[in-house]
Structure formats: C-alpha cells, structure tokens
Motif scaffolding. Structure first.
Motif, PDB file in Angstrom:
ATOM      1  N   GLN A  10       0.810  -1.177  -0.101  1.00  0.00           N
ATOM      2  CA  GLN A  10      -0.168  -0.131  -0.001  1.00  0.00           C
ATOM      3  C   GLN A  10       0.958   1.228   0.171  1.00  0.00           C
ATOM      4  N   TRP A  11       2.304   1.273   0.200  1.00  0.00           N
ATOM      5  CA  TRP A  11       2.995   2.202   0.236  1.00  0.00           C
ATOM      6  C   TRP A  11       3.036   2.895  -1.085  1.00  0.00           C
ATOM      7  N   PRO A  12       3.161   4.092  -1.174  1.00  0.00           N
ATOM      8  CA  PRO A  12       3.020   4.749  -2.294  1.00  0.00           C
ATOM      9  C   PRO A  12       4.586   4.991  -3.062  1.00  0.00           C
ATOM     10  N   ALA A  17      11.113   5.433   2.686  1.00  0.00           N
ATOM     11  CA  ALA A  17      10.746   6.705   3.265  1.00  0.00           C
ATOM     12  C   ALA A  17       9.849   6.327   4.284  1.00  0.00           C
ATOM     13  N   ASP A  18       9.958   7.037   5.388  1.00  0.00           N
ATOM     14  CA  ASP A  18       8.949   6.942   6.455  1.00  0.00           C
ATOM     15  C   ASP A  18       7.677   7.427   6.233  1.00  0.00           C
ATOM     16  N   VAL A  42       0.796  11.075   5.611  1.00  0.00           N
ATOM     17  CA  VAL A  42       1.452  11.572   4.397  1.00  0.00           C
ATOM     18  C   VAL A  42       2.637  10.596   4.262  1.00  0.00           C
ATOM     19  N   ILE A  43       3.038  10.422   3.093  1.00  0.00           N
ATOM     20  CA  ILE A  43       4.184   9.362   2.814  1.00  0.00           C
ATOM     21  C   ILE A  43       5.039  10.050   1.563  1.00  0.00           C
ATOM     22  N   PHE A  69       6.493   6.707  11.065  1.00  0.00           N
ATOM     23  CA  PHE A  69       6.501   5.198  11.172  1.00  0.00           C
ATOM     24  C   PHE A  69       6.796   4.540   9.710  1.00  0.00           C
ATOM     25  N   LYS A  70       7.189   3.321   9.931  1.00  0.00           N
ATOM     26  CA  LYS A  70       7.555   2.494   8.663  1.00  0.00           C
ATOM     27  C   LYS A  70       6.497   1.677   8.097  1.00  0.00           C
ATOM     28  N   PRO A  71       6.534   1.117   6.925  1.00  0.00           N
ATOM     29  CA  PRO A  71       5.502   0.001   6.439  1.00  0.00           C
ATOM     30  C   PRO A  71       5.464  -0.936   7.572  1.00  0.00           C
TER      31      PRO A  71
END
Length: 82
Positions: A10-12, A17-18, A42-43, A69-71
């Motif tokens: 789901q991470w864009p 990146a955090d 926000v990422i 936070f991280k994935p």
C-alpha cells in the motif's frame, strides 16, 4: 482485535521513506464504521486518508500525530463489533 497497518504493498513509493501521521479523525474509545476515514497520513508528499477496515471501537492509537512510522507499523488497534 484488528491491527490497522499500512503494508509495503500500500506504500506509494518503493523507497524506504517513513510515513507520518498528520491527523487522527477519531480518538480512543470512539465507535467507527467500516470505511469511515479515521486517520490521515503523508508519505513522501502523498497524503492518504485511511479508513477503518471494520465496524468497531478504537481501543488504542499506537502512533500519535506528527510521529514517523515505517510500513507494517501498527497505527491503531480496533475492537471489532457486529
């Protein structure tokens, strides 16, 4: 108990990146409905609204506003109700 996380899928971005919590739209002890936006994150300049995956009660917010936070990090724990 359901753990609300943002997975790597789901991470864009593919970068390491955090993410950062911008705003909680619900607080601990509040009843939420499935699909209701409960947190804005926000990422890497991408803002995302994250809905509740279930009908339930937010029992614990694990990452507070303005924290990184991280994935895979648990953002909140939601007690599922029917």
């Amino acid at each position: 108990m359901i753990e609300l996380t943002i997975t790597q899928d789901q991470w864009p971005t593919e970068q390491q990146a955090d993410g950062m919590v911008v705003e909680w739209k619900a607080s601990e002890g509040v009843t939420v409905e499935q699909g209701q936006v409960i947190v804005e994150i926000v990422i890497v300049k991408t803002t995302m609204e994250i809905p509740s995956p279930v009908n339930g009660v937010i029992r614990e917010i694990c990452v507070s506003k303005d924290k990184l936070f991280k994935p895979g990090t648990v953002l909140a724990r939601i007690e599922k109700i029917d």
